[in-house]
Design a protein around this motif. Structure first.
Motif, mmCIF file in Angstrom:
data_model
loop_
_atom_site.group_PDB
_atom_site.id
_atom_site.type_symbol
_atom_site.label_atom_id
_atom_site.label_comp_id
_atom_site.label_asym_id
_atom_site.label_seq_id
_atom_site.Cartn_x
_atom_site.Cartn_y
_atom_site.Cartn_z
ATOM 1 N N UNK A 48 -4.104 42.287 -7.306
ATOM 2 C CA UNK A 48 -4.029 42.299 -5.839
ATOM 3 C C UNK A 48 -5.317 42.907 -5.284
ATOM 4 N N UNK A 49 -5.897 42.256 -4.262
ATOM 5 C CA UNK A 49 -7.084 42.807 -3.624
ATOM 6 C C UNK A 49 -7.151 42.355 -2.174
ATOM 7 N N UNK A 50 -7.955 43.062 -1.401
ATOM 8 C CA UNK A 50 -8.153 42.741 0.009
ATOM 9 C C UNK A 50 -9.649 42.550 0.235
ATOM 10 N N UNK A 51 -10.031 41.367 0.721
ATOM 11 C CA UNK A 51 -11.411 41.102 1.123
ATOM 12 C C UNK A 51 -11.536 41.478 2.590
ATOM 13 N N UNK A 52 -12.605 42.180 2.972
ATOM 14 C CA UNK A 52 -12.748 42.575 4.370
ATOM 15 C C UNK A 52 -14.195 42.452 4.836
ATOM 16 N N UNK A 53 -14.355 42.264 6.144
ATOM 17 C CA UNK A 53 -15.664 42.207 6.781
ATOM 18 C C UNK A 53 -15.611 43.019 8.067
ATOM 19 N N UNK A 54 -16.595 43.891 8.239
ATOM 20 C CA UNK A 54 -16.740 44.693 9.454
ATOM 21 C C UNK A 54 -18.065 44.266 10.080
ATOM 22 N N UNK A 55 -18.057 43.887 11.362
ATOM 23 C CA UNK A 55 -19.302 43.470 12.005
ATOM 24 C C UNK A 55 -19.363 43.978 13.431
ATOM 25 N N UNK A 56 -20.580 44.042 13.953
ATOM 26 C CA UNK A 56 -20.749 44.520 15.318
ATOM 27 C C UNK A 56 -22.196 44.593 15.733
ATOM 28 N N UNK A 57 -22.444 45.396 16.751
ATOM 29 C CA UNK A 57 -23.782 45.560 17.308
ATOM 30 C C UNK A 57 -24.254 46.990 17.111
ATOM 31 N N UNK A 58 -25.554 47.134 16.902
ATOM 32 C CA UNK A 58 -26.143 48.437 16.635
ATOM 33 C C UNK A 58 -26.698 48.443 15.229
ATOM 34 N N UNK A 59 -26.940 49.612 14.704
ATOM 35 C CA UNK A 59 -27.493 49.733 13.354
ATOM 36 C C UNK A 59 -26.372 49.808 12.330
ATOM 37 N N UNK A 60 -26.625 49.268 11.136
ATOM 38 C CA UNK A 60 -25.678 49.341 10.040
ATOM 39 C C UNK A 60 -25.439 50.797 9.679
ATOM 40 N N UNK A 61 -24.191 51.190 9.546
ATOM 41 C CA UNK A 61 -23.850 52.560 9.175
ATOM 42 C C UNK A 61 -24.492 52.883 7.828
ATOM 43 N N UNK A 62 -25.137 54.030 7.723
ATOM 44 C CA UNK A 62 -25.855 54.424 6.508
ATOM 45 C C UNK A 62 -24.930 54.546 5.302
ATOM 46 N N UNK A 63 -23.634 54.742 5.516
ATOM 47 C CA UNK A 63 -22.689 54.874 4.402
ATOM 48 C C UNK A 63 -22.337 53.528 3.772
ATOM 49 N N UNK A 64 -22.598 52.425 4.480
ATOM 50 C CA UNK A 64 -22.253 51.099 3.965
ATOM 51 C C UNK A 64 -23.367 50.581 3.058
ATOM 52 N N UNK A 65 -23.472 51.176 1.880
ATOM 53 C CA UNK A 65 -24.524 50.858 0.919
ATOM 54 C C UNK A 65 -23.947 49.931 -0.147
ATOM 55 N N UNK A 66 -24.707 48.897 -0.526
ATOM 56 C CA UNK A 66 -24.260 47.984 -1.576
ATOM 57 C C UNK A 66 -23.856 48.745 -2.826
ATOM 58 N N UNK A 67 -22.731 48.375 -3.397
ATOM 59 C CA UNK A 67 -22.263 48.998 -4.624
ATOM 60 C C UNK A 67 -21.532 50.304 -4.433
ATOM 61 N N UNK A 68 -21.440 50.790 -3.203
ATOM 62 C CA UNK A 68 -20.734 52.053 -2.945
ATOM 63 C C UNK A 68 -19.334 51.750 -2.415
ATOM 64 N N UNK A 69 -18.569 52.804 -2.143
ATOM 65 C CA UNK A 69 -17.246 52.609 -1.555
ATOM 66 C C UNK A 69 -17.294 52.607 -0.032
#
Length: 114
Positions: A48-69
């Motif tokens: 079981x898994x959940x695919x998700x996408x968060x999008x918007x305007x402004x700068x990408x949150x620094x915590x959203x790093x590839x390979x991280x949680x």
């Protein structure tokens, strides 16, 4: 700050960045085992898994790093904020002379993984 689906409208995510859309899809893999006479034998689901996408305007949150949680920035309240394993698999940023910067981050959440 996590994205909360209970609040309708554009959310401040974090200060100066606006979350415009959150999409998610829950999926499972299944297995079917026929009986000797080709009738139904047994079936089950796994992975079981959940695919998700968060999008918007402004700068990408620094915590959203590839390979991280994605830390709390990748948490969608009630969807991907449990004790499972979350993984950011792609990020995208856009820049324009006539509008706001844009961002999106895509991830996978495995609720039963540790």
């Amino acid at each position: 700050m996590a994205v909360t689906l209970d609040d309708v409208g554009i959310q401040n995510y974090p200060a100066g960045t606006f979350c415009e859309s959150v999409e998610y899809e829950a999926v499972v893999e299944d297995a079917f085992i026929p009986a000797c006479d080709s009738s139904f034998g047994a079936a089950g689901t796994f992975a079981r898994m959940i695919n998700f996408t968060i999008s918007g305007n402004g700068d990408l949150n620094a915590a959203l790093v590839l390979g991280s949680d994605g830390s709390s920035a990748g948490a969608i309240t009630g969807v991907t904020d449990g004790s499972g394993t979350r993984l950011i698999v792609s990020t995208e940023e856009g820049e324009s002379n006539t509008g706001f910067n844009t961002f999106s981050a895509t991830g996978e959440y495995y609720p039963t993984a540790t």
